[in-house]
Design an enzyme around this catalytic site. Structure first.
Site, PDB file in Angstrom:
ATOM      1  N   ASP A   1       0.869  -1.179   0.000  1.00 19.71           N
ATOM      2  CA  ASP A   1       0.000   0.000   0.000  1.00 19.71           C
ATOM      3  C   ASP A   1       0.902   1.223   0.000  1.00 19.71           C
ATOM      4  OD1 ASP A   1      -1.776   2.053   0.379  1.00 19.71           O
ATOM      5  OD2 ASP A   1      -2.751   1.199   2.141  1.00 19.71           O
ATOM      6  N   VAL A   2       0.999   1.917  -1.137  1.00 14.98           N
ATOM      7  CA  VAL A   2       1.923   3.051  -1.234  1.00 14.98           C
ATOM      8  C   VAL A   2       1.483   4.234  -0.378  1.00 14.98           C
ATOM      9  CG1 VAL A   2       2.697   2.373  -3.533  1.00 14.98           C
ATOM     10  CG2 VAL A   2       0.812   4.021  -3.295  1.00 14.98           C
TER      11      VAL A   2
ATOM     12  N   TYR B   1      -7.090  13.727  -9.641  1.00 20.78           N
ATOM     13  CA  TYR B   1      -6.127  12.873 -10.328  1.00 20.78           C
ATOM     14  C   TYR B   1      -5.174  13.711 -11.174  1.00 20.78           C
ATOM     15  CZ  TYR B   1      -4.632   9.466 -13.938  1.00 20.78           C
ATOM     16  OH  TYR B   1      -3.913   8.696 -14.819  1.00 20.78           O
TER      17      TYR B   1
ATOM     18  N   ALA C   1      -2.693  15.544  -9.033  1.00 17.00           N
ATOM     19  CA  ALA C   1      -1.663  14.632  -8.537  1.00 17.00           C
ATOM     20  C   ALA C   1      -0.639  14.318  -9.620  1.00 17.00           C
ATOM     21  CB  ALA C   1      -2.311  13.352  -8.024  1.00 17.00           C
ATOM     22  N   LYS C   2      -1.109  14.084 -10.837  1.00 14.82           N
ATOM     23  CA  LYS C   2      -0.186  13.779 -11.935  1.00 14.82           C
ATOM     24  C   LYS C   2       0.663  14.999 -12.304  1.00 14.82           C
ATOM     25  CE  LYS C   2      -1.192   9.431 -12.881  1.00 14.82           C
ATOM     26  NZ  LYS C   2      -0.202   8.346 -12.671  1.00 14.82           N
TER      27      LYS C   2
END
Length: 262
Positions: free
Chosen positions: A64-65, A159, A162-163
């Site tokens: 789990d990162v 998302y 985050a990217k």
């Protein structure tokens, strides 16, 4: 196929399926020992077994990162099993539901996407860097899996944020790690045919027409780019973002379609 990664130890996160699985298979096919790290430990074991059945070297670990202890244990496992860690591929991600109305974004969705996609890459890189810096012949490398979402508008606010953060982390880590011979780069895929699209294949068919090259991408397209950036063929490349996107970032099909409709 030339075994560019003979003797390498490689960790790929989110490697049980999709881009991560294709990337792990590519490294194994070129001689590396690969740790299949994934939140789904059963699927990770299945992928590792399939690689071994094909003659490759692979082990699996549930990782789990979003948890530092889980990440540290996975990196330690790779070093223990393969005797070295030469390449880290940060592929694990979270992508919450897209909201046309941004005011519907929840703190929980936002935090989850950033914690897994961006902070997860930070945790893995932090744990891996001491080992990558000791890789023989200055061959240590990190390849982050970004997205065209981090470079332009394709929906999914959290998302995409985050990217985009991952693009910045790639640049700063590249400068930080360069004196120790570790290179850090990012591949930014466009739309890729992965299990995340299961049950929505008609969307992929429609999306293909928006791509200048006339198709959506396959996981192997991304795996090939990752392998290049991780290899000594890219020995003088660091801090770059490489779009592997069928040309979509260079197109404006909506605008040209509007002109054609006149």
């Amino acid at each position: 196929m030339t075994e560019r990664f003979d003797g390498y130890g490689v960790v790929v996160t989110g490697a049980a399926r999709g881009i991560g699985e294709a990337t792990a298979r590519r490294f194994a096919a070129e001689g590396a020992g690969v740790l299949i790290a994934d939140l789904d430990g059963v699927a990770a074991s299945r992928t590792a077994a399939a690689i071994r059945a094909d003659g490759g070297r692979a082990e699996a670990v549930r990782c789990d990162v979003a948890e530092r202890a889980s990440v540290d244990a996975a990196i330690a496992r790779a070093v223990d099993v393969f005797g070295t860690l030469d390449v880290l591929v940060n592929n694990a991600y979270s992508c919450g539901e897209h909201h046309d109305d941004f005011t519907l974004e929840s703190d929980e969705e936002w935090q989850r996407d950033l914690d897994v996609t961006l902070s997860g890459a930070m945790r893995c890189s932090r744990a891996a860097l001491p080992h990558l810096m000791n890789a023989p012949r200055r061959r240590g490398a990190i390849v982050n899996i970004g997205s065209v979402n981090g470079l332009s508008y394709f929906g999914n606010h959290s998302y995409s944020a985050a990217k985009a953060g991952l693009v910045s982390l790639t640049r700063t880590l590249a400068v930080h790690a360069a004196p120790d011979g570790v290179r850090v780069n990012l591949v930014a895929p466009g739309t890729i045919r992965t299990p995340a699209w299961a049950g929505r294949e008609e969307i992929l068919t429609k999306a293909a027409g928006s791509y200048p090259l006339g198709r959506i991408g396959e996981p192997t397209d991304i795996a090939a780019a990752v392998a290049f950036l991780a290899s000594r063929d890219a020995a003088w490349i660091t801090g770059v973002t490489l779009p592997v996107d069928g040309g979509i970032l260079n197109s404006n099909s909506g605008f040209t379609d509007a002109l054609a409709a006149e």
